[in-house]
Design an enzyme around this catalytic site. Structure first.
Site, PDB file in Angstrom:
ATOM      1  N   GLU A  74      25.023  89.836  60.733  1.00 24.77           N
ATOM      2  CA  GLU A  74      24.304  90.229  59.523  1.00 24.77           C
ATOM      3  C   GLU A  74      23.851  91.684  59.707  1.00 24.77           C
ATOM      4  O   GLU A  74      23.304  92.035  60.749  1.00 24.77           O
ATOM      5  CB  GLU A  74      23.137  89.251  59.417  1.00 24.77           C
ATOM      6  CG  GLU A  74      22.018  89.581  58.536  1.00 24.77           C
ATOM      7  CD  GLU A  74      20.882  88.524  58.711  1.00 24.77           C
ATOM      8  OE1 GLU A  74      21.158  87.343  59.041  1.00 24.77           O
ATOM      9  OE2 GLU A  74      19.727  88.911  58.531  1.00 24.77           O
TER      10      GLU A  74
ATOM     11  N   HIS B  73      17.314  80.232  63.906  1.00 23.76           N
ATOM     12  CA  HIS B  73      18.137  79.172  63.327  1.00 23.76           C
ATOM     13  C   HIS B  73      18.228  77.939  64.222  1.00 23.76           C
ATOM     14  O   HIS B  73      19.316  77.574  64.671  1.00 23.76           O
ATOM     15  CB  HIS B  73      19.562  79.685  63.085  1.00 23.76           C
ATOM     16  CG  HIS B  73      19.662  80.832  62.144  1.00 23.76           C
ATOM     17  ND1 HIS B  73      20.779  81.635  62.046  1.00 23.76           N
ATOM     18  CD2 HIS B  73      18.790  81.330  61.229  1.00 23.76           C
ATOM     19  CE1 HIS B  73      20.594  82.572  61.127  1.00 23.76           C
ATOM     20  NE2 HIS B  73      19.386  82.412  60.623  1.00 23.76           N
TER      21      HIS B  73
ATOM     22  N   ASN C 219      24.418  81.723  58.395  1.00 23.49           N
ATOM     23  CA  ASN C 219      23.009  81.359  58.230  1.00 23.49           C
ATOM     24  C   ASN C 219      22.933  79.945  57.634  1.00 23.49           C
ATOM     25  O   ASN C 219      23.707  79.597  56.756  1.00 23.49           O
ATOM     26  CB  ASN C 219      22.318  82.358  57.298  1.00 23.49           C
ATOM     27  CG  ASN C 219      22.682  83.789  57.634  1.00 23.49           C
ATOM     28  OD1 ASN C 219      23.846  84.160  57.616  1.00 23.49           O
ATOM     29  ND2 ASN C 219      21.704  84.586  57.956  1.00 23.49           N
TER      30      ASN C 219
HETATM   31  P1  FAE Z   1      11.951  73.954  57.766  1.00 22.09           P
HETATM   32  O1  FAE Z   1      12.356  74.808  56.613  1.00 22.09           O
HETATM   33  O2  FAE Z   1      11.686  74.548  59.061  1.00 22.09           O
HETATM   34  O3  FAE Z   1      10.785  73.019  57.278  1.00 22.09           O
HETATM   35  C1  FAE Z   1      10.122  72.120  58.125  1.00 22.09           C
HETATM   36  C2  FAE Z   1       8.667  72.012  57.689  1.00 22.09           C
HETATM   37  O4  FAE Z   1       8.047  70.917  58.392  1.00 22.09           O
HETATM   38  C3  FAE Z   1       7.826  73.248  58.012  1.00 22.09           C
HETATM   39  O5  FAE Z   1       7.160  73.667  56.845  1.00 22.09           O
HETATM   40  C4  FAE Z   1       6.855  72.758  59.085  1.00 22.09           C
HETATM   41  O6  FAE Z   1       5.603  73.403  59.041  1.00 22.09           O
HETATM   42  C5  FAE Z   1       6.741  71.283  58.781  1.00 22.09           C
HETATM   43  N1  FAE Z   1       6.366  70.456  59.924  1.00 22.09           N
HETATM   44  C6  FAE Z   1       6.850  70.531  61.177  1.00 22.09           C
HETATM   45  N2  FAE Z   1       6.292  69.565  61.980  1.00 22.09           N
HETATM   46  C7  FAE Z   1       5.438  68.872  61.155  1.00 22.09           C
HETATM   47  C8  FAE Z   1       4.578  67.758  61.391  1.00 22.09           C
HETATM   48  N3  FAE Z   1       4.496  67.163  62.591  1.00 22.09           N
HETATM   49  N4  FAE Z   1       3.811  67.315  60.369  1.00 22.09           N
HETATM   50  C9  FAE Z   1       3.898  67.917  59.147  1.00 22.09           C
HETATM   51  N5  FAE Z   1       4.707  68.977  58.884  1.00 22.09           N
HETATM   52  C10 FAE Z   1       5.474  69.437  59.877  1.00 22.09           C
HETATM   53  O7  FAE Z   1      13.155  72.868  58.032  1.00 22.09           O
HETATM   54  N6  FAE Z   1      18.426  80.803  57.134  1.00 22.09           N
HETATM   55  C11 FAE Z   1      19.356  81.214  56.234  1.00 22.09           C
HETATM   56  O8  FAE Z   1      20.213  80.433  55.824  1.00 22.09           O
HETATM   57  N7  FAE Z   1      19.338  82.509  55.746  1.00 22.09           N
HETATM   58  C12 FAE Z   1      18.430  83.422  56.193  1.00 22.09           C
HETATM   59  O9  FAE Z   1      18.432  84.575  55.740  1.00 22.09           O
HETATM   60  C13 FAE Z   1      17.485  83.022  57.171  1.00 22.09           C
HETATM   61  N8  FAE Z   1      16.594  83.906  57.673  1.00 22.09           N
HETATM   62  C14 FAE Z   1      15.617  83.459  58.529  1.00 22.09           C
HETATM   63  C15 FAE Z   1      14.632  84.346  58.959  1.00 22.09           C
HETATM   64  C16 FAE Z   1      13.584  83.894  59.747  1.00 22.09           C
HETATM   65  C17 FAE Z   1      12.543  84.852  60.232  1.00 22.09           C
HETATM   66  C18 FAE Z   1      13.499  82.517  60.101  1.00 22.09           C
HETATM   67  C19 FAE Z   1      12.346  81.983  60.932  1.00 22.09           C
HETATM   68  C20 FAE Z   1      14.478  81.631  59.683  1.00 22.09           C
HETATM   69  C21 FAE Z   1      15.541  82.088  58.910  1.00 22.09           C
HETATM   70  N9  FAE Z   1      16.527  81.224  58.444  1.00 22.09           N
HETATM   71  C22 FAE Z   1      17.484  81.659  57.590  1.00 22.09           C
HETATM   72  C23 FAE Z   1      16.558  79.812  58.889  1.00 22.09           C
HETATM   73  C24 FAE Z   1      16.065  78.835  57.813  1.00 22.09           C
HETATM   74  O10 FAE Z   1      14.832  79.257  57.292  1.00 22.09           O
HETATM   75  C25 FAE Z   1      15.950  77.436  58.452  1.00 22.09           C
HETATM   76  O11 FAE Z   1      17.239  77.072  58.912  1.00 22.09           O
HETATM   77  C26 FAE Z   1      15.456  76.401  57.470  1.00 22.09           C
HETATM   78  O12 FAE Z   1      14.179  76.715  56.988  1.00 22.09           O
HETATM   79  C27 FAE Z   1      15.420  75.020  58.115  1.00 22.09           C
HETATM   80  O13 FAE Z   1      15.184  74.073  57.103  1.00 22.09           O
HETATM   81  P2  FAE Z   1      14.623  72.639  57.454  1.00 22.09           P
HETATM   82  O14 FAE Z   1      14.569  71.852  56.216  1.00 22.09           O
HETATM   83  O15 FAE Z   1      15.390  72.107  58.612  1.00 22.09           O
END
Ligand code: FAE
Length: 545
Positions: free
Chosen positions: A401, A486, A524
């Site tokens: 990227e 990721h 991503n």
């Molecule tokens: P996620 O979105 O992480 O959601 C899980 C939620 O569960 C969170 O809000 C937590 O706070 C919550 N949680 C965890 N444990 C508990 C618990 N015990 N009790 C209650 N709540 C809890 O999961 N991906 C892309 O495709 N494109 C991008 O441009 C990209 N850029 C990124 C940049 C950064 C800085 C970061 C950190 C990530 C990036 N990602 C990107 C990755 C993407 O955001 C990530 O793969 C997804 O958010 C994961 O989705 P999930 O539904 O697995």
């Protein structure tokens, strides 16, 4: 849904009346005197009550959780979502909800007293600073050998990520999710996910002329001169809004270095898309600053879920026990893995199989910068939203990227986050003595990623007569090999769960987030996480409910 179809599969039978009572116990008794679910849900959100009974509890409000909540609600099921982070709907003293990347403050990091910025140094000097301990938006979670960055709050990773919305190339999908029917994914679920997420593409003519993508045009020129394929990447940031930012007619966000700690404008996070639609059904409620710590079978059927309510300093203010007929683990790859591994090891969910916690990967993330010549400036105005990449996946195992460095000054630096075909996989295990879950990733396991990224950047440096930056990740350190954005895996499809997310051993428990994907998506990940969740929840609603 009527009594005859509701929950006729396994866990706990809940009548329609039970659903309504469940909802009432969430929103408070007074609302039960109202006329229905829609009115109850329209009331100010009240957190879940101790002793509540709900048909479905979703742990986490990221991509997987939001898809599950919306589709279940549309199918007539009441859903309660539990989120450990804040709701991110109230401005701070500066009038803004989210902090700027140039001035991190108490809102920026999850329960840290010092920032841990992915780029730790600039011109060799450390740039981290002390901040008040607060339930901030970005968690830099340290495991041995790797720091895993994750979003915290209602909307999960969508609050902090770069918005790059990438559908993997069709011919690479088989290596990503071998047990999933690719025809269905590309004809139904990827299009559904892209529509639901509000994905849009940059206007190429504007890209070619605007100051704020000069850094990306330099990236294009260098990639193409070395013979690499340069690809434009869709995003969930509204590019029409960005154009207006550039024209000076709306408040700036992408053009004001907002991204890592949230965007105050322009970006369609899950709060604006799936979660808004889920709430609009009147069947979805959310408890923010609530953290699930345990799930175990309940004596009368269904599951007992233990939840800690925390304040913004992270202190536990209440512990609640609720009963749910079904529980969806959507706490992200790390959150879901940590819970499942602990619950199996401590006997709360003894029938989970030995695959829980395995198959975890970092999507091959590695970062680097290149120092350009003085005649190749990358621009003092840079959009914080990446919208292009260099594809050398087939020949070299890397997709890079072209990322911004929105410092506000000319840096002559090109910056890249590479996604690589790193084969290493780690495992989460329970350390009973320490009372925590650990991950056995080793820093040296990033070496294949570095080797793959070098297939792109060694060649570009040679062609351009340029060198790597050594000042961004420490003194004289070229590679950002200490982190991932990721995290993927830990409850992998067809291993810890079946081919649709049902956890083996405990009917009525599901995993529906990044934990399903075996460590790498080739791009991503969030579009794939969303599309897979769309596929799985459709099956679960059709067959289990
Ligand atoms: P996620 O979105 O992480 O959601 C899980 C939620 O569960 C969170 O809000 C937590 O706070 C919550 N949680 C965890 N444990 C508990 C618990 N015990 N009790 C209650 N709540 C809890 O999961 N991906 C892309 O495709 N494109 C991008 O441009 C990209 N850029 C990124 C940049 C950064 C800085 C970061 C950190 C990530 C990036 N990602 C990107 C990755 C993407 O955001 C990530 O793969 C997804 O958010 C994961 O989705 P999930 O539904 O697995």
């Amino acid at each position: 849904m009527d009594d005859s179809t509701a929950h006729n599969a396994e866990p706990m039978r809940l009548s329609r009346r039970g659903f309504v009572l469940g909802t009432g116990s969430i929103v408070g008794l007074g609302l039960l005197q109202g006329t229905g679910i829609a009115r109850a849900a329209a009331a100010p959100a009240a957190p879940i009550g101790d002793g509540a009974r709900v048909p479905v509890l979703v742990i986490g409000t990221g991509y997987g959780g939001s898809v599950a909540a919306l589709r279940l609600a549309e199918a007539g099921v009441d859903v309660h979502m539990v989120e450990m982070g804040q709701s991110w709907d109230t401005p701070g003293t500066d009038g803004k909800i989210f902090a700027n990347t140039r001035t991190p403050d108490y809102r920026s990091f999850w329960l840290r007293t010092k920032t841990k910025q992915p780029l730790s140094n600039f011109l060799g000097f450390p740039i981290d600073k002390t901040v008040p301990r607060h339930t901030g938006i970005l968690d830099a979670e340290d495991f041995s050998g790797i720091t895993v960055y994750q979003g915290r709050g209602v909307g999960g990773g969508s609050l902090v990520n770069g918005g790059m919305a990438v559908t993997p190339r069709r011919d690479r999908f088989g290596a990503v999710l071998p047990s999933v029917n690719a025809d269905e994914m590309y004809s139904v679920y990827y299009p559904r996910a892209n529509a639901g997420l509000g994905v849009n593409e940059i206007d190429r003519a504007w890209f070619d002329t605007t100051d704020c993508y000069q850094f990306a045009r330099v990236g294009r020129k260098h990639a193409q001169r070395s013979g690499f394929e340069f690809v434009y990447v869709p995003n969930v940031y509204d590019f029409e809004y960005m154009k207006r930012e550039a024209a000076g007619t709306v408040p700036r966000s992408a053009l004001e270095a907002e991204i890592l700690y949230g965007n105050n404008h322009g970006k369609k996070s899950l709060q604006q898309t799936y979660l808004a639609r889920a709430r609009a059904t009147g069947r979805v409620s959310i408890s923010a600053l609530h953290r699930v710590t345990s799930v175990s079978p309940a004596s009368g059927g269904g599951y007992r879920v233990t939840i800690e309510q925390i304040d913004t300093s992270g202190t536990v203010t209440a512990t609640k026990t609720v009963t749910a007929a079904r529980v969806f683990f959507a706490a992200g790859s790390v959150g879901t893995s940590k819970l499942l591994v602990k619950l199996k090891a401590t006997g709360a969910l003894p029938n989970l199989n030995g695959e829980v916690g395995r198959g975890w990967g970092d999507n091959g993330n590695v970062m680097c910068g290149r120092a350009n010549h003085m005649w190749d400036p990358t621009g003092s105005l840079q959009s914080s939203i990446p919208t292009a990449g260099i594809d050398n996946w087939d020949a070299g195992g890397a997709f890079a990227e072209v990322a911004p460095l929105p410092t506000g000054i000319e840096t002559y630096a090109s910056f890249y986050l590479s996604i690589t075909k790193n084969p290493n996989r780690a495992r989460f295990t329970w350390n009973a003595a320490a009372g925590r879950v650990e991950l056995d990733w080793q820093t040296a396991w990033k070496q294949p990623s570095i080797t793959m990224a070098k297939t792109i950047f060694d060649k570009i440096n040679q062609k351009e007569g340029t060198i790597y930056r050594t000042d961004l990740f420490g003194a004289y350190k070229i590679w950002g090999d200490h982190l991932t954005y990721h995290p993927l895996g830990g409850a992998v499809l067809n291993r810890a769960i079946d081919n649709y997310g049902r956890l083996h051993g405990h009917p009525g428990l599901y995993a529906i987030d990044g934990s399903l994907i075996p460590g790498n998506t080739s791009v991503n990940p969030f579009v794939t996480i969303t599309a897979l969740a769309e596929r799985n929840i459709e099956k679960i609603i059709a067959t289990d409910l």
